[in-house]
Scaffold this motif. Structure first.
Motif, PDB file in Angstrom:
ATOM      1  N   LEU A 200      -0.010   8.064  -6.148  1.00 18.22           N
ATOM      2  CA  LEU A 200      -0.822   6.875  -5.883  1.00 18.22           C
ATOM      3  C   LEU A 200      -1.207   6.915  -4.423  1.00 18.22           C
ATOM      4  CD1 LEU A 200      -1.938   3.966  -6.423  1.00 18.22           C
ATOM      5  CD2 LEU A 200       0.356   3.136  -5.838  1.00 18.22           C
ATOM      6  N   ALA A 201      -2.496   6.810  -4.118  1.00 16.86           N
ATOM      7  CA  ALA A 201      -2.949   6.892  -2.732  1.00 16.86           C
ATOM      8  C   ALA A 201      -4.088   5.911  -2.488  1.00 16.86           C
ATOM      9  CB  ALA A 201      -3.410   8.311  -2.394  1.00 16.86           C
ATOM     10  N   SER A 202      -4.245   5.543  -1.221  1.00 15.75           N
ATOM     11  CA  SER A 202      -5.393   4.740  -0.816  1.00 15.75           C
ATOM     12  C   SER A 202      -6.619   5.635  -0.726  1.00 15.75           C
ATOM     13  CB  SER A 202      -5.117   4.078   0.533  1.00 15.75           C
ATOM     14  OG  SER A 202      -4.969   5.078   1.538  1.00 15.75           O
TER      15      SER A 202
ATOM     16  N   GLY B  28      -6.041   8.360   1.611  1.00 20.05           N
ATOM     17  CA  GLY B  28      -4.942   9.264   1.314  1.00 20.05           C
ATOM     18  C   GLY B  28      -3.548   8.780   1.613  1.00 20.05           C
ATOM     19  N   SER B  29      -3.371   7.551   2.060  1.00 20.39           N
ATOM     20  CA  SER B  29      -2.039   7.058   2.422  1.00 20.39           C
ATOM     21  C   SER B  29      -1.167   6.853   1.190  1.00 20.39           C
ATOM     22  CB  SER B  29      -2.163   5.742   3.192  1.00 20.39           C
ATOM     23  OG  SER B  29      -0.891   5.165   3.401  1.00 20.39           O
ATOM     24  N   LEU B  30       0.134   7.117   1.373  1.00 21.41           N
ATOM     25  CA  LEU B  30       1.101   6.958   0.285  1.00 21.41           C
ATOM     26  C   LEU B  30       1.886   5.652   0.382  1.00 21.41           C
ATOM     27  CD1 LEU B  30       2.632  10.555   0.162  1.00 21.41           C
ATOM     28  CD2 LEU B  30       0.683   9.654  -1.095  1.00 21.41           C
ATOM     29  N   HIS B  31       1.578   4.811   1.346  1.00 21.87           N
ATOM     30  CA  HIS B  31       2.411   3.634   1.609  1.00 21.87           C
ATOM     31  C   HIS B  31       1.655   2.346   1.263  1.00 21.87           C
ATOM     32  CE1 HIS B  31       5.350   6.175   3.621  1.00 21.87           C
ATOM     33  NE2 HIS B  31       4.335   6.763   4.225  1.00 21.87           N
ATOM     34  N   PRO B  32       1.797   1.827   0.028  1.00 22.80           N
ATOM     35  CA  PRO B  32       1.074   0.614  -0.365  1.00 22.80           C
ATOM     36  C   PRO B  32       1.313  -0.572   0.554  1.00 22.80           C
ATOM     37  CG  PRO B  32       1.989   1.691  -2.292  1.00 22.80           C
ATOM     38  CD  PRO B  32       2.549   2.416  -1.099  1.00 22.80           C
ATOM     39  N   SER B  33       2.487  -0.654   1.177  1.00 26.42           N
ATOM     40  CA  SER B  33       2.767  -1.783   2.057  1.00 26.42           C
ATOM     41  C   SER B  33       1.812  -1.824   3.252  1.00 26.42           C
ATOM     42  CB  SER B  33       4.216  -1.724   2.562  1.00 26.42           C
ATOM     43  OG  SER B  33       4.430  -0.562   3.346  1.00 26.42           O
ATOM     44  N   ARG B  34       1.148  -0.702   3.552  1.00 26.54           N
ATOM     45  CA  ARG B  34       0.238  -0.623   4.681  1.00 26.54           C
ATOM     46  C   ARG B  34      -1.228  -0.699   4.257  1.00 26.54           C
ATOM     47  NH1 ARG B  34       3.580   4.579   6.896  1.00 26.54           N
ATOM     48  NH2 ARG B  34       5.395   3.472   7.701  1.00 26.54           N
TER      49      ARG B  34
ATOM     50  N   TRP C 238      -0.782  -2.264  -8.537  1.00 29.07           N
ATOM     51  CA  TRP C 238      -1.109  -0.840  -8.443  1.00 29.07           C
ATOM     52  C   TRP C 238       0.130   0.012  -8.676  1.00 29.07           C
ATOM     53  CZ3 TRP C 238      -3.804  -2.030  -3.172  1.00 29.07           C
ATOM     54  CH2 TRP C 238      -5.022  -2.675  -3.415  1.00 29.07           C
ATOM     55  N   SER C 239       1.237  -0.362  -8.052  1.00 26.89           N
ATOM     56  CA  SER C 239       2.479   0.404  -8.205  1.00 26.89           C
ATOM     57  C   SER C 239       2.990   0.330  -9.638  1.00 26.89           C
ATOM     58  CB  SER C 239       3.547  -0.128  -7.239  1.00 26.89           C
ATOM     59  OG  SER C 239       3.155   0.081  -5.897  1.00 26.89           O
TER      60      SER C 239
ATOM     61  N   LEU D 174       1.185  -0.019 -12.387  1.00 22.45           N
ATOM     62  CA  LEU D 174       0.374   0.836 -13.250  1.00 22.45           C
ATOM     63  C   LEU D 174       0.695   2.305 -13.015  1.00 22.45           C
ATOM     64  CD1 LEU D 174      -1.719   0.941 -15.421  1.00 22.45           C
ATOM     65  CD2 LEU D 174      -3.509   0.816 -13.675  1.00 22.45           C
ATOM     66  N   TYR D 175       0.979   2.665 -11.766  1.00 17.01           N
ATOM     67  CA  TYR D 175       1.413   4.031 -11.459  1.00 17.01           C
ATOM     68  C   TYR D 175       2.671   4.379 -12.258  1.00 17.01           C
ATOM     69  CZ  TYR D 175       3.635   7.813  -8.826  1.00 17.01           C
ATOM     70  OH  TYR D 175       4.261   8.977  -8.481  1.00 17.01           O
ATOM     71  N   GLU D 176       3.647   3.472 -12.281  1.00 19.99           N
ATOM     72  CA  GLU D 176       4.885   3.714 -13.023  1.00 19.99           C
ATOM     73  C   GLU D 176       4.624   3.778 -14.523  1.00 19.99           C
ATOM     74  OE1 GLU D 176       7.731   4.523 -11.906  1.00 19.99           O
ATOM     75  OE2 GLU D 176       7.263   4.283  -9.779  1.00 19.99           O
ATOM     76  N   HIS D 177       3.696   2.958 -14.997  1.00 19.28           N
ATOM     77  CA  HIS D 177       3.359   2.964 -16.420  1.00 19.28           C
ATOM     78  C   HIS D 177       2.797   4.331 -16.831  1.00 19.28           C
ATOM     79  CE1 HIS D 177       2.039   1.361 -20.311  1.00 19.28           C
ATOM     80  NE2 HIS D 177       0.888   1.960 -20.096  1.00 19.28           N
TER      81      HIS D 177
END
Length: 232
Positions: A10-12, A15-21, A33-34, A36-39
């Motif tokens: 999952l990326a912005s 390309g960032s991997l940190h949804p909190s940012r 978003w997270s 659905l990624y897990e789903h």
């Protein structure tokens, strides 16, 4: 036989991997978003998933606790549980990870270690019910370790979900079969932002080719891109 390797990320948009940012979006929240990624992770039905030391340390959250007497330890591998339904695999070349229990969310832990890891660390992992594979070469041979995972544990599909470093190592070694990328409608924007794949100064040019196999617009503004990965 090497497992099928799917790099699932999952990326912005940058390309960032940190949804909190990430910036926010009217189409969905970071939590959605997270989720659905897990789903999609679950739908891929992998036998195992693998991350690097830094990512696993965020989940294991334990301090060092080696046994008083290491005694005899097994090399090059020890399997505390050889018939688990699913596995959580961690790449930890220097033996810095510690565990309070032998699973992460019900997935049995297997640690891939460098050749020079101390016997006391192996004894600690074994005492905690954690499985491990120790490299038989000075540098970790990812392909050889994947063969062991397939042969000894029956792992046929492995989801690569690590940080940029471990992802880059797998791509550079020609071990990735597919890239599954969820792109969120968000931007990180930090100058120090690192993409989801990194392989030092040499990069990955000429090492692989990507062929788009599907592109799907999902809920919450996400786009799911899937690519077949072939040698460059």
């Amino acid at each position: 036989m090497k497992p099928q390797i799917i790099c699932h990320m999952l990326a912005s948009l940058d390309g960032s991997l940190h949804p909190s940012r990430y910036t926010t979006s009217p189409d969905g929240t970071r939590a959605e978003w997270s989720s659905l990624y897990e789903h999609i992770h679950n739908d891929m039905a992998g036998d195992a998933w693998i991350v690097g030391r830094v990512t696993m340390a965020e989940m294991s959250k334990a301090a060092a606790h080696p046994p008083a007497n290491a005694g005899q330890v097994d090399r090059p591998y020890h399997f505390a549980q050889g018939h688990a339904a699913t596995y959580a695999v961690a790449l930890d070349a220097t033996g810095k990870l510690h565990f309070a229990k032998p699973d992460i969310g019900g997935d049995h832990v297997v640690v891939l270690l460098g050749r020079d890891v101390a016997d006391s660390h192996l004894a600690e992992l074994a005492a905690d019910g954690v499985s491990y594979i120790v490299s038989e070469t000075p540098d970790i041979d990812l392909a050889a370790m994947l063969e062991v995972l397939g042969r000894e544990l029956g792992i046929r599909r492995l989801l690569l979900e690590g940080g940029a470093g471990i992802n880059g190592s797998f791509f550079a070694a020609g071990l990735v079969d597919e890239l599954s990328l969820l792109v969120a409608p968000a931007i990180d924007g930090r100058a120090a932002n690192q993409g989801f794949v990194e392989f030092g100064e040499s990069g990955l040019a000429g090492r692989m080719q990507l062929s788009l196999t599907s592109c799907e617009a999902l809920v919450h503004g996400l786009v799911h891109l899937r690519y077949a990965v072939r040698p460059g």
